[in-house]
Enzyme design. Structure first.
Site, PDB file in Angstrom:
ATOM      1  N   LYS A  40       2.899 -16.698  -2.022  1.00 52.15           N
ATOM      2  CA  LYS A  40       2.368 -15.453  -1.459  1.00 52.15           C
ATOM      3  C   LYS A  40       2.387 -15.469   0.069  1.00 52.15           C
ATOM      4  CE  LYS A  40       0.434 -11.707  -0.632  1.00 52.15           C
ATOM      5  NZ  LYS A  40      -0.278 -10.629  -1.220  1.00 52.15           N
TER       6      LYS A  40
ATOM      7  N   ASN B  78       4.875 -13.131   2.633  1.00 50.21           N
ATOM      8  CA  ASN B  78       4.388 -12.209   3.667  1.00 50.21           C
ATOM      9  C   ASN B  78       4.810 -12.657   5.066  1.00 50.21           C
ATOM     10  OD1 ASN B  78       3.265 -10.385   1.972  1.00 50.21           O
ATOM     11  ND2 ASN B  78       1.147 -10.750   2.525  1.00 50.21           N
TER      12      ASN B  78
ATOM     13  N   PHE C 178      13.297  -4.069   5.199  1.00 49.76           N
ATOM     14  CA  PHE C 178      12.471  -4.667   6.258  1.00 49.76           C
ATOM     15  C   PHE C 178      13.276  -5.002   7.507  1.00 49.76           C
ATOM     16  CE2 PHE C 178       8.021  -5.272   5.076  1.00 49.76           C
ATOM     17  CZ  PHE C 178       8.070  -4.533   3.916  1.00 49.76           C
ATOM     18  N   LEU C 179      14.167  -4.086   7.838  1.00 46.69           N
ATOM     19  CA  LEU C 179      14.928  -4.239   9.082  1.00 46.69           C
ATOM     20  C   LEU C 179      14.793  -2.989   9.942  1.00 46.69           C
ATOM     21  CD1 LEU C 179      18.268  -6.045   8.064  1.00 46.69           C
ATOM     22  CD2 LEU C 179      16.365  -6.971   9.392  1.00 46.69           C
TER      23      LEU C 179
ATOM     24  N   ALA D   7      13.219  -1.234  12.915  1.00 41.96           N
ATOM     25  CA  ALA D   7      12.455  -1.579  14.120  1.00 41.96           C
ATOM     26  C   ALA D   7      11.319  -0.572  14.311  1.00 41.96           C
ATOM     27  CB  ALA D   7      13.380  -1.554  15.328  1.00 41.96           C
TER      28      ALA D   7
ATOM     29  N   LYS E 185      -3.075 -11.066   9.045  1.00 36.55           N
ATOM     30  CA  LYS E 185      -4.028 -12.056   8.514  1.00 36.55           C
ATOM     31  C   LYS E 185      -3.296 -13.222   7.842  1.00 36.55           C
ATOM     32  CE  LYS E 185      -6.065 -10.667   4.531  1.00 36.55           C
ATOM     33  NZ  LYS E 185      -5.769 -11.541   3.397  1.00 36.55           N
TER      34      LYS E 185
ATOM     35  N   GLU F 216       0.845  -1.186   0.000  1.00 40.83           N
ATOM     36  CA  GLU F 216       0.000   0.000   0.000  1.00 40.83           C
ATOM     37  C   GLU F 216       0.883   1.240   0.000  1.00 40.83           C
ATOM     38  OE1 GLU F 216      -3.642  -1.897   2.547  1.00 40.83           O
ATOM     39  OE2 GLU F 216      -3.160   0.215   2.833  1.00 40.83           O
TER      40      GLU F 216
ATOM     41  N   CYS G  11      -2.566  -7.179   5.632  1.00 41.59           N
ATOM     42  CA  CYS G  11      -2.050  -8.437   5.069  1.00 41.59           C
ATOM     43  C   CYS G  11      -1.212  -9.253   6.045  1.00 41.59           C
ATOM     44  CB  CYS G  11      -1.230  -8.126   3.828  1.00 41.59           C
ATOM     45  SG  CYS G  11      -2.145  -7.169   2.629  1.00 41.59           S
TER      46      CYS G  11
HETATM   47  C1  UGA Z   1       2.503  -6.227   2.466  1.00 40.98           C
HETATM   48  C2  UGA Z   1       3.671  -6.784   1.645  1.00 40.98           C
HETATM   49  O1  UGA Z   1       4.850  -6.005   1.876  1.00 40.98           O
HETATM   50  C3  UGA Z   1       3.335  -6.797   0.156  1.00 40.98           C
HETATM   51  O2  UGA Z   1       4.401  -7.384  -0.580  1.00 40.98           O
HETATM   52  C4  UGA Z   1       2.069  -7.616  -0.045  1.00 40.98           C
HETATM   53  O3  UGA Z   1       1.664  -7.642  -1.406  1.00 40.98           O
HETATM   54  C5  UGA Z   1       0.944  -7.000   0.778  1.00 40.98           C
HETATM   55  O4  UGA Z   1       1.328  -6.995   2.165  1.00 40.98           O
HETATM   56  C6  UGA Z   1      -0.295  -7.830   0.563  1.00 40.98           C
HETATM   57  O5  UGA Z   1      -0.285  -9.020   0.927  1.00 40.98           O
HETATM   58  O6  UGA Z   1      -1.249  -7.356  -0.079  1.00 40.98           O
HETATM   59  P1  UGA Z   1       1.576  -3.791   3.049  1.00 40.98           P
HETATM   60  O7  UGA Z   1       0.462  -4.448   3.816  1.00 40.98           O
HETATM   61  O8  UGA Z   1       1.256  -2.636   2.197  1.00 40.98           O
HETATM   62  O9  UGA Z   1       2.322  -4.865   2.117  1.00 40.98           O
HETATM   63  O10 UGA Z   1       2.600  -3.345   4.183  1.00 40.98           O
HETATM   64  P2  UGA Z   1       4.212  -3.261   4.316  1.00 40.98           P
HETATM   65  O11 UGA Z   1       4.755  -2.112   3.590  1.00 40.98           O
HETATM   66  O12 UGA Z   1       4.797  -4.585   4.023  1.00 40.98           O
HETATM   67  O13 UGA Z   1       4.330  -2.960   5.885  1.00 40.98           O
HETATM   68  C7  UGA Z   1       3.778  -3.875   6.843  1.00 40.98           C
HETATM   69  C8  UGA Z   1       4.083  -3.422   8.237  1.00 40.98           C
HETATM   70  O14 UGA Z   1       5.466  -3.577   8.525  1.00 40.98           O
HETATM   71  C9  UGA Z   1       3.762  -1.955   8.526  1.00 40.98           C
HETATM   72  O15 UGA Z   1       3.137  -1.860   9.783  1.00 40.98           O
HETATM   73  C10 UGA Z   1       5.131  -1.284   8.516  1.00 40.98           C
HETATM   74  O16 UGA Z   1       5.197  -0.122   9.285  1.00 40.98           O
HETATM   75  C11 UGA Z   1       5.994  -2.384   9.080  1.00 40.98           C
HETATM   76  N1  UGA Z   1       7.424  -2.259   8.724  1.00 40.98           N
HETATM   77  C12 UGA Z   1       7.838  -2.423   7.439  1.00 40.98           C
HETATM   78  C13 UGA Z   1       8.359  -2.018   9.734  1.00 40.98           C
HETATM   79  O17 UGA Z   1       7.997  -1.871  10.928  1.00 40.98           O
HETATM   80  N2  UGA Z   1       9.672  -1.935   9.396  1.00 40.98           N
HETATM   81  C14 UGA Z   1      10.119  -2.100   8.122  1.00 40.98           C
HETATM   82  O18 UGA Z   1      11.368  -2.039   7.893  1.00 40.98           O
HETATM   83  C15 UGA Z   1       9.173  -2.335   7.109  1.00 40.98           C
END
Ligand code: UGA
Length: 433
Positions: free
Chosen positions: A202, A206, A247-248, A250, A261, A153, A258
């Site tokens: 998928k 995730n 994705f590292l 904190a 779930k 998103e 996503c």
């Molecule tokens: C996630 C996946 O990244 C997508 O590849 C996937 O297509 C999507 O779910 C889906 O299944 O539809 P999204 O839900 O948009 O995408 O969210 P992310 O950007 O992945 O972030 C997820 C959570 O992790 C957020 O709360 C974000 O703040 C957190 N996050 C992310 C961190 O705390 N640290 C990071 O370094 C990265």
């Protein structure tokens, strides 16, 4: 371009982005949705979600005539060669994805499909769904293909147009190749697999990312105790290509529509198949602990009790760059504070109304800017990494807040600026100043 029209069923984040992007690649796309008001708005180029670049693609597709919106799946599938199912698959309450909407739509459109049509599952669906859909459909002249999305998103358009990979799975190789061909104009490796592998790719992706985040969040706690800095640790780890630097970061746990779930659903899939997969439970347990730990920091900063204490929450969405509040870690922390009697004053650039509104929120009064949210607050806690927080005039905030502690759960603020304004900074995953 591939011969044959594309019907996209469902115009949520996934459907609308996929439809508009496929149209921008030159395909002829018709998107169908059950909500007539939404269809009407989209026909006028009004996009109901915050997604960079999506409005422009919708407007261009409508103007070029190769993107259209119609009411109802039945109208959308008429004469279509490819039918992309982009329907909700919510948590059914027991961790399993609820596929009722998917099967209902498939049953509805089944008799109307042209012979040779290809039904594509784009929504995240459990392993075996392609086979179940085949049964619901009851047509041996229509192929089923799994083609999961990997869109984040906020950057969904960019993710669609520059994917790391395109995954397509089916028992019907020719149908899988035809669907892969829809992406020919994109420079991305194509992974053609069985339907089961594609469905599992998928979930595995995730859940793996969620696990990576839980790992770094636990390292953050350890770093605080031993006097290390999680950002330095992540930097040092990230140079190893086997680990990667993404994705590292904190934070106060991971959330969104996503990861929570899908991690739970994968755990249930493993359980249903008698497979032990302890990492998945550890991943979600560690996430709850990460949220608990931020709430603990707020309680400590408030002097041990939150009862009746005004707390300013900076950021409410599940991450920056979206207006989505679903399963937001910020709200999970807020829930914990509300349970202990805190009075919550929230600011988020995309939230203008007090919560609760649609989901299971704690009561949060919404303020139009970070300054008014901080008015009279004992503790300020930054929960979503909106870049604008780095530019907040902390001296002005100090003039409005009652307390002198800021908890930065995303490490966005400049420690020196926080100290200069007279605040004590409580960071995450690194020693406090
Ligand atoms: C996630 C996946 O990244 C997508 O590849 C996937 O297509 C999507 O779910 C889906 O299944 O539809 P999204 O839900 O948009 O995408 O969210 P992310 O950007 O992945 O972030 C997820 C959570 O992790 C957020 O709360 C974000 O703040 C957190 N996050 C992310 C961190 O705390 N640290 C990071 O370094 C990265």
């Amino acid at each position: 371009m591939a011969d044959g029209r594309i019907a996209v069923i469902g115009t949520g984040y996934v459907g609308l982005t996929s439809g508009a992007c496929l149209a921008s690649l030159g395909h002829d796309v018709v998107c169908g949705d059950v909500d007539p008001a939404k269809v009407e708005a989209l026909l006028q180029g009004r996009v109901p979600i915050l997604e960079v670049g999506l409005d422009d693609l919708v407007v261009k597709g409508l103007a070029d005539g190769n993107l259209n919106f119609v009411h109802g799946a039945k109208t959308a599938v008429k004469g279509a060669k490819y039918i992309f199912l982009c329907l909700p698959t919510p948590d059914g309450g027991d961790g399993r994805a609820d596929l009722r909407i998917v099967h209902q739509v498939v049953a509805e459109i089944g008799p109307l499909l042209d012979s040779g049509a290809i039904v594509v599952t784009k929504s995240t669906v459990p392993v075996g769904t392609a086979h179940e859909i085949t049964r619901t459909l009851g047509r041996d002249d229509v192929a089923i293909v799994s083609n999961p999305e990997f869109l984040q998103e906020g950057t969904a358009v960019r993710n669609f147009m520059t994917p790391d990979r395109v995954v397509v799975g089916s028992t019907d190789r020719a149908a899988a190749e035809a669907v892969a061909g829809l992406y020919d104009r994109l420079d991305a490796p194509k992974v053609i697999t069985s339907a089961e592998s594609s469905e599992l790719i998928k979930y595995a992706s995730n859940a793996f990312l969620a696990m990576k985040l839980s790992f770094i969040n636990s390292i953050a706690t350890l770093a605080e105790v031993v006097g290390a800095d999680v950002a330095e640790i992540a930097h040092g780890m990230g140079f190893d290509e086997r680990i990667g630097r993404k994705f590292l970061k904190a934070g106060p746990g991971w959330g969104g529509s996503c990861f929570p779930k899908d991690t739970k659903a994968l755990a249930t899939i493993a359980l249903d198949h008698g497979v032990s997969f302890p990492l998945l439970k550890a991943t979600t347990d560690a996430n709850e602990e990460a949220q608990d730990r931020v709430a603990d920091k707020v309680r400590d900063a408030a002097g041990g009790s939150l009862d009746g204490v005004p707390i300013a929450l900076w950021g409410l969405t599940f991450k920056a760059g979206t207006d989505d509040l679903r399963d937001s870690p910020a709200l999970e922390v807020a829930k914990r504070l509300a349970l202990e009697g805190a009075e919550l004053r929230g600011y988020d650039p995309t939230v203008s109304k007090d919560l609760p509104s649609r989901y299971d929120y704690p009561p949060i009064t919404a303020y139009p800017d970070p300054y008014s949210a901080a008015e009279g607050a004992q503790v300020i806690v930054l929960l979503t990494e909106w870049p604008e927080f780095a530019d907040v005039d902390l001296v002005e905030v100090a003039g409005r807040a009652d307390g002198r502690v800021i908890i930065d759960a995303r490490n966005v603020l400049d420690p020196q600026a926080v100290a200069d304004a007279g605040f004590r900074l409580v960071p995450l995953g690194r020693p406090a100043g």
